[in-house]
Design a protein around this motif. Structure first.
Motif, PDB file in Angstrom:
ATOM      1  N   ASP A 161      67.198  72.164  94.348  1.00  0.00           N
ATOM      2  CA  ASP A 161      67.574  71.283  93.244  1.00  0.00           C
ATOM      3  C   ASP A 161      66.415  70.388  92.807  1.00  0.00           C
ATOM      4  O   ASP A 161      66.539  69.640  91.845  1.00  0.00           O
ATOM      5  N   ASN A 162      65.284  70.501  93.516  1.00  0.00           N
ATOM      6  CA  ASN A 162      64.079  69.791  93.073  1.00  0.00           C
ATOM      7  C   ASN A 162      63.213  70.653  92.148  1.00  0.00           C
ATOM      8  O   ASN A 162      62.111  70.266  91.789  1.00  0.00           O
ATOM      9  N   VAL A 163      63.733  71.815  91.789  1.00  0.00           N
ATOM     10  CA  VAL A 163      63.039  72.672  90.813  1.00  0.00           C
ATOM     11  C   VAL A 163      63.759  72.607  89.466  1.00  0.00           C
ATOM     12  O   VAL A 163      64.976  72.767  89.403  1.00  0.00           O
ATOM     13  N   THR A 164      62.992  72.326  88.424  1.00  0.00           N
ATOM     14  CA  THR A 164      63.517  72.438  87.068  1.00  0.00           C
ATOM     15  C   THR A 164      62.617  73.389  86.294  1.00  0.00           C
ATOM     16  O   THR A 164      61.420  73.124  86.136  1.00  0.00           O
ATOM     17  N   ALA A 165      63.192  74.500  85.875  1.00  0.00           N
ATOM     18  CA  ALA A 165      62.434  75.422  85.030  1.00  0.00           C
ATOM     19  C   ALA A 165      62.770  75.109  83.577  1.00  0.00           C
ATOM     20  O   ALA A 165      63.884  74.673  83.269  1.00  0.00           O
ATOM     21  N   ILE A 166      61.795  75.289  82.717  1.00  0.00           N
ATOM     22  CA  ILE A 166      62.041  75.136  81.288  1.00  0.00           C
ATOM     23  C   ILE A 166      61.610  76.446  80.639  1.00  0.00           C
ATOM     24  O   ILE A 166      60.477  76.897  80.842  1.00  0.00           O
ATOM     25  N   LEU A 167      62.520  77.058  79.932  1.00  0.00           N
ATOM     26  CA  LEU A 167      62.191  78.303  79.251  1.00  0.00           C
ATOM     27  C   LEU A 167      61.854  77.993  77.794  1.00  0.00           C
ATOM     28  O   LEU A 167      62.691  77.494  77.046  1.00  0.00           O
ATOM     29  N   ASP A 168      60.608  78.273  77.445  1.00  0.00           N
ATOM     30  CA  ASP A 168      60.160  78.085  76.055  1.00  0.00           C
ATOM     31  C   ASP A 168      60.603  79.335  75.279  1.00  0.00           C
ATOM     32  O   ASP A 168      59.893  80.325  75.195  1.00  0.00           O
ATOM     33  N   PHE A 169      61.824  79.250  74.752  1.00  0.00           N
ATOM     34  CA  PHE A 169      62.495  80.421  74.187  1.00  0.00           C
ATOM     35  C   PHE A 169      62.136  80.533  72.706  1.00  0.00           C
ATOM     36  O   PHE A 169      62.928  80.181  71.836  1.00  0.00           O
ATOM     37  N   ASN A 170      60.914  81.034  72.436  1.00  0.00           N
ATOM     38  CA  ASN A 170      60.480  81.120  71.033  1.00  0.00           C
ATOM     39  C   ASN A 170      60.723  82.482  70.403  1.00  0.00           C
ATOM     40  O   ASN A 170      60.473  82.685  69.219  1.00  0.00           O
ATOM     41  N   GLY A 171      61.202  83.422  71.215  1.00  0.00           N
ATOM     42  CA  GLY A 171      61.680  84.688  70.657  1.00  0.00           C
ATOM     43  C   GLY A 171      60.618  85.692  70.227  1.00  0.00           C
ATOM     44  O   GLY A 171      60.950  86.770  69.744  1.00  0.00           O
ATOM     45  N   TRP A 200      72.007  79.440  88.862  1.00  0.00           N
ATOM     46  CA  TRP A 200      71.271  78.271  88.370  1.00  0.00           C
ATOM     47  C   TRP A 200      72.180  77.438  87.471  1.00  0.00           C
ATOM     48  O   TRP A 200      73.080  77.954  86.810  1.00  0.00           O
ATOM     49  N   HIS A 201      71.905  76.144  87.427  1.00  0.00           N
ATOM     50  CA  HIS A 201      72.536  75.285  86.428  1.00  0.00           C
ATOM     51  C   HIS A 201      71.753  75.469  85.131  1.00  0.00           C
ATOM     52  O   HIS A 201      70.532  75.303  85.114  1.00  0.00           O
ATOM     53  N   VAL A 202      72.447  75.829  84.067  1.00  0.00           N
ATOM     54  CA  VAL A 202      71.764  76.141  82.805  1.00  0.00           C
ATOM     55  C   VAL A 202      72.108  75.099  81.746  1.00  0.00           C
ATOM     56  O   VAL A 202      73.280  74.760  81.550  1.00  0.00           O
ATOM     57  N   ILE A 203      71.067  74.590  81.099  1.00  0.00           N
ATOM     58  CA  ILE A 203      71.245  73.657  79.984  1.00  0.00           C
ATOM     59  C   ILE A 203      70.560  74.285  78.771  1.00  0.00           C
ATOM     60  O   ILE A 203      69.407  74.707  78.868  1.00  0.00           O
ATOM     61  N   GLU A 204      71.257  74.343  77.663  1.00  0.00           N
ATOM     62  CA  GLU A 204      70.640  74.893  76.451  1.00  0.00           C
ATOM     63  C   GLU A 204      70.360  73.761  75.465  1.00  0.00           C
ATOM     64  O   GLU A 204      71.239  72.942  75.197  1.00  0.00           O
ATOM     65  N   LEU A 212      65.213  64.880  76.380  1.00  0.00           N
ATOM     66  CA  LEU A 212      65.365  63.745  77.305  1.00  0.00           C
ATOM     67  C   LEU A 212      66.698  63.821  78.025  1.00  0.00           C
ATOM     68  O   LEU A 212      66.776  63.630  79.247  1.00  0.00           O
ATOM     69  N   ALA A 213      67.737  64.147  77.271  1.00  0.00           N
ATOM     70  CA  ALA A 213      69.072  64.247  77.877  1.00  0.00           C
ATOM     71  C   ALA A 213      69.130  65.398  78.874  1.00  0.00           C
ATOM     72  O   ALA A 213      69.727  65.282  79.951  1.00  0.00           O
ATOM     73  N   ALA A 214      68.476  66.504  78.526  1.00  0.00           N
ATOM     74  CA  ALA A 214      68.489  67.668  79.415  1.00  0.00           C
ATOM     75  C   ALA A 214      67.774  67.357  80.729  1.00  0.00           C
ATOM     76  O   ALA A 214      68.258  67.706  81.815  1.00  0.00           O
ATOM     77  N   PHE A 215      66.615  66.691  80.638  1.00  0.00           N
ATOM     78  CA  PHE A 215      65.891  66.342  81.871  1.00  0.00           C
ATOM     79  C   PHE A 215      66.704  65.350  82.704  1.00  0.00           C
ATOM     80  O   PHE A 215      66.732  65.437  83.935  1.00  0.00           O
ATOM     81  N   ALA A 216      67.381  64.432  82.028  1.00  0.00           N
ATOM     82  CA  ALA A 216      68.204  63.468  82.757  1.00  0.00           C
ATOM     83  C   ALA A 216      69.342  64.191  83.479  1.00  0.00           C
ATOM     84  O   ALA A 216      69.656  63.897  84.639  1.00  0.00           O
ATOM     85  N   GLU A 217      69.918  65.164  82.817  1.00  0.00           N
ATOM     86  CA  GLU A 217      71.012  65.928  83.433  1.00  0.00           C
ATOM     87  C   GLU A 217      70.492  66.736  84.624  1.00  0.00           C
ATOM     88  O   GLU A 217      71.111  66.761  85.690  1.00  0.00           O
ATOM     89  N   ALA A 218      69.326  67.368  84.431  1.00  0.00           N
ATOM     90  CA  ALA A 218      68.756  68.202  85.502  1.00  0.00           C
ATOM     91  C   ALA A 218      68.566  67.398  86.784  1.00  0.00           C
ATOM     92  O   ALA A 218      68.783  67.892  87.892  1.00  0.00           O
ATOM     93  N   LYS A 219      68.188  66.144  86.606  1.00  0.00           N
ATOM     94  CA  LYS A 219      67.944  65.262  87.757  1.00  0.00           C
ATOM     95  C   LYS A 219      69.208  65.032  88.581  1.00  0.00           C
ATOM     96  O   LYS A 219      69.134  64.801  89.786  1.00  0.00           O
ATOM     97  N   THR A 220      70.346  65.124  87.934  1.00  0.00           N
ATOM     98  CA  THR A 220      71.597  64.810  88.636  1.00  0.00           C
ATOM     99  C   THR A 220      72.196  66.027  89.336  1.00  0.00           C
ATOM    100  O   THR A 220      73.113  65.879  90.141  1.00  0.00           O
ATOM    101  N   VAL A 221      71.680  67.214  89.020  1.00  0.00           N
ATOM    102  CA  VAL A 221      72.276  68.436  89.581  1.00  0.00           C
ATOM    103  C   VAL A 221      71.838  68.593  91.040  1.00  0.00           C
ATOM    104  O   VAL A 221      70.650  68.562  91.339  1.00  0.00           O
ATOM    105  N   LYS A 222      72.788  68.741  91.924  1.00  0.00           N
ATOM    106  CA  LYS A 222      72.466  68.874  93.351  1.00  0.00           C
ATOM    107  C   LYS A 222      72.869  70.259  93.862  1.00  0.00           C
ATOM    108  O   LYS A 222      73.850  70.837  93.410  1.00  0.00           O
ATOM    109  N   GLY A 223      72.090  70.758  94.804  1.00  0.00           N
ATOM    110  CA  GLY A 223      72.458  71.995  95.492  1.00  0.00           C
ATOM    111  C   GLY A 223      72.030  73.269  94.791  1.00  0.00           C
ATOM    112  O   GLY A 223      72.219  74.364  95.317  1.00  0.00           O
TER     113      GLY A 223
END
Lengths: 276, 314
Positions: free
Chosen positions: A167-177, A202-206, A216-227
């Motif tokens: 849960d200390n890993v946050t991946a960001i997918l630069d989905f430019n297609g 994985w916990h997925v945020i789009e 900013l909201a997505a990174f804040a959410e990622a921080k709260t995800v445990k496990g």
């Protein structure tokens, strides 16, 4: 940093990318520009880092798995003060420190040498495992490309990150297609990506990868995800910010000419003026 | 008959020592921990052992990340999967940034035996030797393996350790001293030098005894450190004997024989014969039968020595 300040930073990063590539006469503008808002938000708001101590043990780590977007990272590092901004003009040139792809041995602030696609998430996982072993609370961010989703190692790493509950890993997918040979779905269909990452536990945020508030909201959410690890699937536009580069696969790996560079910088300066 | 132990067994034991000594040592495996002998470490230090499943690219890539964050990872799998499957991860994620990863590969060479040619790495030394920043070590017995593993942990940077499945004779006692970059002269002779590593060292010593009975004086040099190579010792010995045989359980292309030939070709041109696999894959069979079939025996070494003596006298 406020949203408007981060937008200004992203604009400066985009200007840096263009001027670096014009000087270098080679490099990858499309995927650097698409990631500018993500990288600005990470380096100027989210990450716990200290430019005066690039090897600080408690720092958050950043792995640019899509290493060809090196210019976006170099600009962020220079703007943060890791090294003088003049270094940006040495990109890709013999004897200078800014390599075509990130090199942790040569460039302060680069946490992992990358560029051969598919390998960054594994390294990020390793750093995250080490952090857990050491009882440290640093976090590891990995920026992935969507063309890179075709690499098998990404999915090996995805499996392992979930298995080890990173849960200390946050991946960001630069989905430019887009990728070199065209639309990502036409070269090798990796859809549906959201479902795939969910299926890998994985916990997925789009989000819209150019909407700073959403990031900013997505990174804040990622921080709260445990496990389990989190991936932020950020929908982006390749070449974002430069009208003639936007959504064009041809700008994946070609540098703008001097004239094209001036046109691009003119547009970006106008955007900066509008930001106030 | 001397006691026998496989180098992989000695590796497993050495890991336990390292585990106790250094909390930064971590071990990764790819579903082969019982074969690579990392299972004992896994049992004793479960929090420092990571099974990555059958996913070698991620195994090496994760090891790189652990090293970047200050750990000393030993990443283990069979040689063919480490060097073969994950070559580019080793090259770009480990060697290029000179990260402190120890690639501890077991089941090298044809003495893998019954599993057959698909599982017998015969080109791994050649491949690893060609990668900048990589140290390549091929221990000959259990004691040397123990020292190689400890030396690798001390050294800061990537190391490839090549080990085997087969039980091999114990050659050295604790007084033996392995050092990275040093060759060990095990026996001094004047007519020919056999430079060997891995399973071929014990055969080289046996061949030297047999040749002594025939009146041929043979030096035996154990070249466990293929890279960096002890050029000074190799040149010095070649100057004395003026004929050299190399012996390795590896393709004759690119391994120890090539490394020695490169040095001697430039610094001390010397007649040579290389004993090894003659650019061929292995096959299924009992390890000792395969060694026989592919010419990796004491008898072959004796023959090679006579061959090189004939070249020398020409």
């Amino acid at each position: 940093m406020t949203t408007i300040e981060l937008k200004r930073v992203a604009n400066v990063i985009r200007q840096d990318i263009i001027s670096m590539l014009v000087t270098a006469k080679s490099g990858h503008p499309g995927g650097s520009l698409s990631a500018a808002d993500i990288v600005a938000t990470l380096f100027f708001n989210e990450m716990r880092i200290n430019p005066k101590d690039p090897r600080w043990e408690e720092r958050d780590r950043f792995v640019l798995s899509k290493g060809h977007a090196a210019p976006v990272l170099y600009s962020a590092l220079a703007e943060k003060g890791y090294f003088p901004k003049e270094e940006l003009q040495g990109l890709r040139q013999t004897g200078h420190m800014l390599q075509g792809h990130p090199d942790m041995k040569k460039t302060p602030g680069v946490d992992m040498s990358t560029g051969s696609l598919g390998q960054g998430l594994s390294a990020a996982n390793g750093m995250a495992l080490a952090g857990k072993l050491d009882g440290k609370d640093y976090r590891v961010f990995a920026l992935l490309g969507d063309g890179e989703m075709a690499e098998g190692q990404i999915w090996e790493a995805a499996m392992a990150a979930a298995h080890y509950k990173l849960d200390n890993v946050t991946a960001i997918l630069d989905f430019n297609g887009l990728q070199i040979d065209g639309a990502t779905d036409s070269v090798m269909c990796s859809a549906p990506l959201t479902e795939k990452w969910r299926a890998f536990c994985w916990h997925v945020i789009e989000v819209d990868g150019h909407d700073i508030d959403a990031l900013l909201a997505a990174f804040a959410e990622a921080k709260t995800v445990k496990g389990r690890p989190t991936i932020i699937i950020a929908k982006t536009v390749k070449g974002k910010g430069v009208s003639f580069m936007e959504d064009q696969a041809g700008w994946h790996g070609n540098a703008p000419s001097v004239e094209q560079g001036e046109q691009a910088l003119k547009e970006l300066r106008e955007e900066a003026a509008n930001l106030g | 008959m001397a006691n026998k132990v496989a180098t992989r067994e000695a590796y497993g034991k050495a890991l336990l020592v390292l585990g106790a000594e250094n909390p930064n040592v971590v071990v990764l495996d790819a579903d082969l921990s019982k074969s690579t002998k990392t299972a004992d470490f896994a049992k004793k230090y479960p929090e420092r052992f990571f099974n990555m499943g059958i996913a070698e690219a991620n195994l090496l890539g994760t090891a790189a990340g652990l090293a970047a964050a200050g750990k000393i990872p030993f990443a283990s799998t069979f040689a063919i999967f480490a060097v073969g499957r994950a070559f580019e991860q080793i090259r770009n994620s480990i060697a290029y940034p000179k990260l402190n990863v120890k690639i501890a590969a077991t089941h090298s060479g044809i003495t893998v035996g019954e599993d057959g040619g698909s599982h017998q790495a015969i080109e791994d030394v050649a491949i690893m030797r060609a990668v900048p920043n990589m140290v390549v070590l091929v221990p000959a017995d259990g004691e040397e393996t123990r020292q190689v593993v400890l030396a690798a942990a001390q050294y800061k940077g990537p190391v490839y350790i090549r080990m085997g499945r087969l039980d091999v004779p114990l050659l050295f006692g604790e007084e033996y001293r392995f050092e990275i970059g040093k060759a060990n002269v095990l026996k001094k002779g004047t007519d020919v030098a056999i430079m060997a590593n891995g399973v071929m060292v014990s055969m080289a010593l046996e061949a030297a005894s047999e040749l002594a009975d025939q009146g041929v004086s043979v030096s035996v040099v154990n070249v466990a450190s293929v890279k960096p190579l002890d050029e000074e010792t190799i040149v010095r010995i070649a100057k004395t004997t003026k004929a050299v045989v190399t012996a390795e359980e590896h393709n004759i292309i690119g391994g120890l024989g090539s490394a020695v030939a490169e040095v001697l070709g430039e610094k001390q041109p010397t007649p040579m014969v290389r004993v090894g696999l003659k650019d061929t894959f292995g096959e299924s069979g009992r390890p000792l039968e395969l060694l026989e079939k592919y010419g990796l025996t004491k008898a072959e070494l004796v023959k090679a020595v006579h061959e090189v003596l004939a070249k020398k006298q020409r």
